[in-house]
Write an enzyme that holds these catalytic residues in place. Structure first.
Site, PDB file in Angstrom:
ATOM      1  N   TRP A  34     -13.741  10.423  -2.614  1.00 58.51           N
ATOM      2  CA  TRP A  34     -13.056  11.390  -1.742  1.00 58.51           C
ATOM      3  C   TRP A  34     -13.834  12.685  -1.636  1.00 58.51           C
ATOM      4  O   TRP A  34     -13.873  13.301  -0.573  1.00 58.51           O
ATOM      5  CB  TRP A  34     -11.617  11.618  -2.214  1.00 58.51           C
ATOM      6  CG  TRP A  34     -10.775  10.374  -2.126  1.00 58.51           C
ATOM      7  CD1 TRP A  34     -10.169   9.721  -3.150  1.00 58.51           C
ATOM      8  CD2 TRP A  34     -10.466   9.627  -0.930  1.00 58.51           C
ATOM      9  NE1 TRP A  34      -9.499   8.620  -2.673  1.00 58.51           N
ATOM     10  CE2 TRP A  34      -9.661   8.543  -1.319  1.00 58.51           C
ATOM     11  CE3 TRP A  34     -10.794   9.770   0.418  1.00 58.51           C
ATOM     12  CZ2 TRP A  34      -9.176   7.594  -0.416  1.00 58.51           C
ATOM     13  CZ3 TRP A  34     -10.314   8.820   1.325  1.00 58.51           C
ATOM     14  CH2 TRP A  34      -9.517   7.758   0.908  1.00 58.51           C
ATOM     15  N   ASP A  59      -8.751  19.358  -3.323  1.00 61.59           N
ATOM     16  CA  ASP A  59      -7.956  18.224  -2.844  1.00 61.59           C
ATOM     17  C   ASP A  59      -7.181  17.711  -4.059  1.00 61.59           C
ATOM     18  O   ASP A  59      -7.767  17.199  -5.003  1.00 61.59           O
ATOM     19  CB  ASP A  59      -8.907  17.153  -2.295  1.00 61.59           C
ATOM     20  CG  ASP A  59      -8.206  15.839  -1.942  1.00 61.59           C
ATOM     21  OD1 ASP A  59      -6.981  15.723  -2.137  1.00 61.59           O
ATOM     22  OD2 ASP A  59      -8.912  14.911  -1.485  1.00 61.59           O
ATOM     23  N   LYS A  67       0.721   9.971  -2.368  1.00 63.07           N
ATOM     24  CA  LYS A  67       0.414   9.525  -3.719  1.00 63.07           C
ATOM     25  C   LYS A  67       1.560   9.892  -4.665  1.00 63.07           C
ATOM     26  O   LYS A  67       1.977   9.103  -5.473  1.00 63.07           O
ATOM     27  CB  LYS A  67      -0.892  10.155  -4.225  1.00 63.07           C
ATOM     28  CG  LYS A  67      -2.065  10.024  -3.259  1.00 63.07           C
ATOM     29  CD  LYS A  67      -2.543   8.585  -3.102  1.00 63.07           C
ATOM     30  CE  LYS A  67      -3.382   8.353  -1.858  1.00 63.07           C
ATOM     31  NZ  LYS A  67      -4.683   8.961  -1.843  1.00 63.07           N
TER      32      LYS A  67
HETATM   33  C1  LIG Z   1      -5.767   9.022  -0.842  1.00 60.61           C
HETATM   34  C2  LIG Z   1      -6.649  10.197  -0.954  1.00 60.61           C
HETATM   35  C3  LIG Z   1      -7.256  10.789   0.169  1.00 60.61           C
HETATM   36  C4  LIG Z   1      -7.087  10.238   1.553  1.00 60.61           C
HETATM   37  O1  LIG Z   1      -5.841  10.493   2.034  1.00 60.61           O
HETATM   38  P1  LIG Z   1      -5.419  10.167   3.534  1.00 60.61           P
HETATM   39  O2  LIG Z   1      -4.099  10.838   3.622  1.00 60.61           O
HETATM   40  O3  LIG Z   1      -5.381   8.689   3.670  1.00 60.61           O
HETATM   41  O4  LIG Z   1      -6.434  10.781   4.427  1.00 60.61           O
HETATM   42  C5  LIG Z   1      -8.018  11.905  -0.016  1.00 60.61           C
HETATM   43  N1  LIG Z   1      -8.202  12.425  -1.234  1.00 60.61           N
HETATM   44  C6  LIG Z   1      -7.651  11.883  -2.328  1.00 60.61           C
HETATM   45  C7  LIG Z   1      -7.887  12.514  -3.661  1.00 60.61           C
HETATM   46  C8  LIG Z   1      -6.857  10.758  -2.229  1.00 60.61           C
HETATM   47  O5  LIG Z   1      -6.314  10.212  -3.333  1.00 60.61           O
END
Ligand SMILES: *Cc1c(COP(=O)(O)O)cnc(C)c1O
Length: 360
Positions: free
Chosen positions: A101, A171, A195
């Site tokens: 990511w 993030d 998540k």
């Molecule tokens: C799942 C995830 C993403 C991607 O998320 P989307 O909403 O599908 O774009 C980005 N960063 C992390 C840390 C993730 O776990």
């Protein structure tokens, strides 16, 4: 069939209480005679929902007044572009690469400016967090970027990087609301909610006010300019109404559980059960350096691909879903987010013990 133990990395398990409450309110939300899905986002009822959601997340995370909370769409991945568009004044940023990511975010940012990869754990398939106490951060970098919990590899920053005074952008998709956070240490915290917080389709961004500005890159789409969303209190256009409503219910559930301190204790207890077993097992082993282990995502292997497959299949048959590791790393991964009950982890470990005995 009843509910399974769902170890999915995302979309992931949500509190059963929240789902039941939403079911109760499905046809008639609080006497409005309609579902939240059918309601105008400009209605009084919806205004109350989104305002209360914001208030509750502010309470939970103790968000200072000089930070805005935005409810956005487009997934965390959309913010990979929004971050550089809104923040790159000098057209330069420092990225720390601790997994897929962060790598994707850096690749996206590169379309808009210079990306300096100041540290990486790619040399050991992202099984650790690099030492970030004294990185070579360019003086003119606009920000330092991290992915705080690495969903795929199962690592977590237990200490934030020394950004040498630059704003930190994180993030937090897979560790959102899993423990207390000092928001003031960040310029921007954002995450997709699927998540740990709610249904896919909502991204929450917590942004210090001075970073929300007009002088963004000139081609920035109106929708990706944080100021557009901030000025309209996340109601510039139709927001992901139903998703935000569920997030609001999850915030209330976390409050009821005792807030983020209690959530952390609950998560530590669950993770300990699983990690202690992995450390004592002769068959299964964790793949991450102990000091960097995530409380949310726990990858493990047997060392034998066939046996891994057998385990995933037998676990599924026994009611433990989504234990297959990410397609890029193989093996297994148990995601044990806030809503995973302790007995889910206890039963998983009991199942793993039995599998170990049968396959010794
Ligand atoms: C799942 C995830 C993403 C991607 O998320 P989307 O909403 O599908 O774009 C980005 N960063 C992390 C840390 C993730 O776990």
């Amino acid at each position: 069939m009843g509910r399974v133990y769902n170890f999915s990395a995302g979309p992931a398990v949500l509190p059963e209480e929240v789902l039941k409450e939403a079911a109760d309110e499905m046809l008639d939300y609080k006497g409005t005679g309609m579902s939240v899905m059918e309601m105008s986002h400009r209605s009084k009822a919806y205004d109350d929902i989104i305002k209360e959601a914001e208030k509750d997340i502010r309470d939970l995370m103790n968000i200072p007044d000089n930070y805005k909370v935005l409810f956005l769409q487009g997934g965390a991945s959309q913010q990979f572009a929004a971050v550089p568009m809104n923040l790159m004044k000098n057209k330069k940023a420092a990225y720390i690469i601790t997994g897929q990511w962060a790598k994707k975010a850096a690749q996206e940012a590169e379309k808009y400016g210079e990306v300096v990869r100041v540290a990486s754990s790619a040399d050991k398939t992202f099984s650790y967090i690099p030492d970030c106490s004294d990185l070579d951060i360019p003086d003119d970098a606009d920000y330092v970027y991290i992915c705080e919990n690495n969903t795929i590899y199962g690592t977590k920053y237990w200490e934030l990087p020394n950004t040498k005074g630059k704003d930190l952008v994180a993030d937090v998709s897979s560790c959102f609301l899993s423990e207390p956070v000092d928001v003031s240490k960040y310029g921007v915290i954002y995450g997709g909610v699927q998540k740990n917080v709610g249904p896919a389709g909502v991204v929450i961004a917590i942004i210090r006010e001075d970073l929300i500005r007009d002088d963004v890159m000139p081609f920035t789409p109106t929708m990706l300019k944080w100021k557009t969303q901030a000025d309209a209190d996340s109601l510039y256009n139709t927001p992901p109404c139903y998703g935000i409503y569920i997030c609001g219910k999850v915030f209330k559930w976390i409050k009821k559980m005792g807030g983020l301190e209690a959530m952390k204790a609950h998560n530590e207890k669950k993770a300990k059960i699983l990690y202690d077993f992995l450390d004592s097992s002769k068959l299964f082993k964790g793949t991450v350096e102990k000091k960097d282990r995530s409380l949310m995502n726990v990858p493990f292997v047997t060392g034998n691909e066939e046996l891994d497959k057998k385990f995933v299949a037998e676990a599924k048959a026994a009611g433990f879903e989504n234990l297959k590791g990410h397609r890029t790393v193989g093996g297994m991964r148990a995601s044990i987010y806030n809503a995973m009950p302790i007995e889910g982890v206890e039963k998983l470990v009991a199942f793993m013990k039995k599998f170990e005995e049968e396959n010794a």
